[in-house]
Design a protein around this motif. Structure first.
Motif, mmCIF file in Angstrom:
data_model
loop_
_atom_site.group_PDB
_atom_site.id
_atom_site.type_symbol
_atom_site.label_atom_id
_atom_site.label_comp_id
_atom_site.label_asym_id
_atom_site.label_seq_id
_atom_site.Cartn_x
_atom_site.Cartn_y
_atom_site.Cartn_z
ATOM 1 N N PRO A 94 0.830 -1.213 0.000
ATOM 2 C CA PRO A 94 0.000 0.000 0.000
ATOM 3 C C PRO A 94 0.858 1.254 0.000
ATOM 4 C CG PRO A 94 -0.880 -1.610 1.532
ATOM 5 C CD PRO A 94 0.451 -2.149 1.075
ATOM 6 N N ARG A 95 0.494 2.174 -0.850
ATOM 7 C CA ARG A 95 1.287 3.386 -1.030
ATOM 8 C C ARG A 95 0.386 4.483 -1.572
ATOM 9 N NH1 ARG A 95 5.184 0.757 -5.217
ATOM 10 N NH2 ARG A 95 4.630 -1.018 -3.916
ATOM 11 N N PRO A 96 0.806 5.752 -1.433
ATOM 12 C CA PRO A 96 0.018 6.828 -2.053
ATOM 13 C C PRO A 96 0.191 6.793 -3.566
ATOM 14 C CG PRO A 96 2.017 7.712 -1.079
ATOM 15 C CD PRO A 96 1.970 6.268 -0.679
ATOM 16 N N TRP A 97 -0.766 7.376 -4.267
ATOM 17 C CA TRP A 97 -0.698 7.413 -5.715
ATOM 18 C C TRP A 97 0.452 8.311 -6.162
ATOM 19 C CZ3 TRP A 97 -2.390 4.863 -9.814
ATOM 20 C CH2 TRP A 97 -2.294 5.469 -11.068
ATOM 21 N N ASN A 98 1.237 7.811 -7.098
ATOM 22 C CA ASN A 98 2.350 8.579 -7.655
ATOM 23 C C ASN A 98 1.969 9.042 -9.059
ATOM 24 O OD1 ASN A 98 4.767 9.544 -8.724
ATOM 25 N ND2 ASN A 98 6.007 8.018 -7.658
ATOM 26 N N PRO A 99 1.990 10.358 -9.324
ATOM 27 C CA PRO A 99 1.584 10.863 -10.644
ATOM 28 C C PRO A 99 2.362 10.232 -11.801
ATOM 29 C CG PRO A 99 1.771 12.677 -9.093
ATOM 30 C CD PRO A 99 2.309 11.466 -8.395
ATOM 31 N N ILE A 100 3.562 9.713 -11.534
ATOM 32 C CA ILE A 100 4.345 9.105 -12.617
ATOM 33 C C ILE A 100 3.640 7.863 -13.172
ATOM 34 C CG2 ILE A 100 5.739 7.486 -11.273
ATOM 35 C CD1 ILE A 100 8.164 8.440 -12.915
ATOM 36 N N HIS A 101 2.714 7.310 -12.405
ATOM 37 C CA HIS A 101 1.968 6.135 -12.870
ATOM 38 C C HIS A 101 1.132 6.444 -14.114
ATOM 39 C CE1 HIS A 101 3.422 4.009 -9.522
ATOM 40 N NE2 HIS A 101 2.469 4.271 -8.643
ATOM 41 N N PHE A 102 0.795 7.716 -14.298
ATOM 42 C CA PHE A 102 -0.015 8.083 -15.456
ATOM 43 C C PHE A 102 0.711 7.778 -16.772
ATOM 44 C CE2 PHE A 102 -2.169 10.966 -12.360
ATOM 45 C CZ PHE A 102 -3.450 10.451 -12.512
ATOM 46 N N LEU A 103 2.030 7.663 -16.712
ATOM 47 C CA LEU A 103 2.786 7.359 -17.929
ATOM 48 C C LEU A 103 2.384 6.000 -18.513
ATOM 49 C CD1 LEU A 103 6.381 8.573 -16.926
ATOM 50 C CD2 LEU A 103 4.744 9.701 -18.448
ATOM 51 N N HIS A 104 1.921 5.103 -17.666
ATOM 52 C CA HIS A 104 1.485 3.795 -18.157
ATOM 53 C C HIS A 104 0.313 3.908 -19.128
ATOM 54 C CE1 HIS A 104 3.916 1.195 -15.523
ATOM 55 N NE2 HIS A 104 3.696 2.071 -14.559
ATOM 56 N N PHE A 105 -0.418 5.003 -19.036
ATOM 57 C CA PHE A 105 -1.646 5.122 -19.810
ATOM 58 C C PHE A 105 -1.497 6.029 -21.038
ATOM 59 C CE2 PHE A 105 -2.731 4.401 -15.330
ATOM 60 C CZ PHE A 105 -3.313 3.159 -15.454
#
Length: 346
Positions: A94-105
């Motif tokens: 469990p972790r906070p959302w990291n904006p870098i994850h948006f790169l996956h999309f």
């Protein structure tokens, strides 16, 4: 002809059932009062799979389906792999959302950008669909690797047997539809709608397991209460090793009255900091952390010939539990079987 007709009817029925159940799970998770980042990711995954299945059914059985809707289905397919992988990551750690994850999309967003411009002849049959399938295969393999790591990693005390079964069912259901599409187009081994049909079976098993074990559906998300704690990596790792050494060498968990305060004093740390290290470093809470050691101690005693004539209740008390019921509950949570079942299987 009769067999072919029945086969088509089964495809439509199974595919529709799978899409409906997937949409139900998406809606249930998104609007539940315990919604968190994990539930949102899983809700979106089920929604994306629903769109992909509906697109497939319409493409096979309707002559005229707008290109934009086909592209919407492909965009949903493109985003499904990344979103499931991110769900696995947030579920396991469990972790906070990291904006870098948006790169996956980014690929899915690009497809949405050209929703009304691309079609089968100018993009999908010119390598676009193949690229999508290979992308999904890569994400699926990464998710499988992550699951195998969790499955065989020792001392993942934040993950019990039900958690592992939950991730396995999700992976099997999602992997079946991804691999089936790949097998159809790239390898030419399976029918086009094999994925939706197989997924229809898995989604009902997934839904049943999740609704019967709501703890896996609504697993505790990352807590912001530790955000303001400042501790360097070196100090964190040193304290983590110190806690692990204390548990292994001195076995304080054998004391039924062992508490977070007692552990904190033993390793000369403030209670809040010791709790933070256990939550973040061992990916579990204090109670499950202590019980995981007690259960391992109990397993050793249950397997030892010296304890063949010793009652299970006595073993429970020796291992630090203050009641047989709490021992049975904790043992089944961590092992997946009751102590009696475990002893009989030896």
């Amino acid at each position: 002809m009769k067999v072919l007709r029945i086969s088509k009817e089964i495809e439509v029925l199974m595919g529709s059932i799978g899409a409906f159940q997937s949409l139900f799970m998406s809606t249930y998770l998104f609007f539940h009062r315990k919604r968190n980042i994990q539930n949102i990711l899983l809700s979106l995954f089920f929604l994306l799979i629903t769109l992909r299945i509906v697109k497939s059914l319409l493409w096979v059985y309707l002559d005229l389906v707008p290109d934009w809707f086909l592209n919407l289905g492909f965009a949903a397919h493109t985003a499904s792999g990344p979103i499931l992988l991110l769900y696995f990551l947030h579920y396991i750690h469990p972790r906070p959302w990291n904006p870098i994850h948006f790169l996956h999309f980014v690929p899915a967003l690009l497809l949405l950008l050209f929703l009304f411009n691309i079609n089968e002849s100018n993009f999908w049959y010119r390598g676009g669909y193949s690229a999508l399938l290979y992308q999904q295969l890569i994400y699926t393999l990464i998710a499988i690797g992550l699951f195998v790591h969790v499955l065989f990693k020792k001392n993942t005390s934040g993950m019990d047997v039900k958690d592992r079964w939950w991730l396995f069912l999700l992976l099997a259901g999602a992997g079946s539809i991804q691999i089936a599409y790949f097998s159809n187009y790239i390898l030419g081994l399976t029918p086009y709608l094999a994925g939706p049909v197989i997924y229809a079976v898995f989604i009902y098993v997934i839904a049943l397991f999740g609704l019967l074990n709501k703890k896996v559906l609504f697993k505790e998300a990352f807590s912001s209460r530790y955000n303001n704690i400042k501790i360097g990596d070196a100090e964190f790792n040193t304290s983590k090793i110190q806690i692990a050494a204390l548990m292994q060498n001195e076995k304080p968990y054998l004391d039924p009255a062992f508490s977070l305060d007692k552990l904190s004093r033993s390793v000369t740390l403030p209670s809040y900091l010791a709790s933070h290290i256990i939550n973040k470093g061992f990916n579990t809470n204090f109670s499950d952390f202590i019980n995981s050691y007690r259960i391992e101690e109990a397993k050793l005693k249950l397997m030892s010939p010296q304890y063949d004539r010793i009652k299970i209740s006595e073993i429970a008390y020796e291992c630090g539990f203050n009641s047989l019921s709490s021992f049975n509950k904790a043992f089944k949570k961590h092992v997946g079987r009751t102590p009696s079942e475990f002893k009989k299987s030896i």
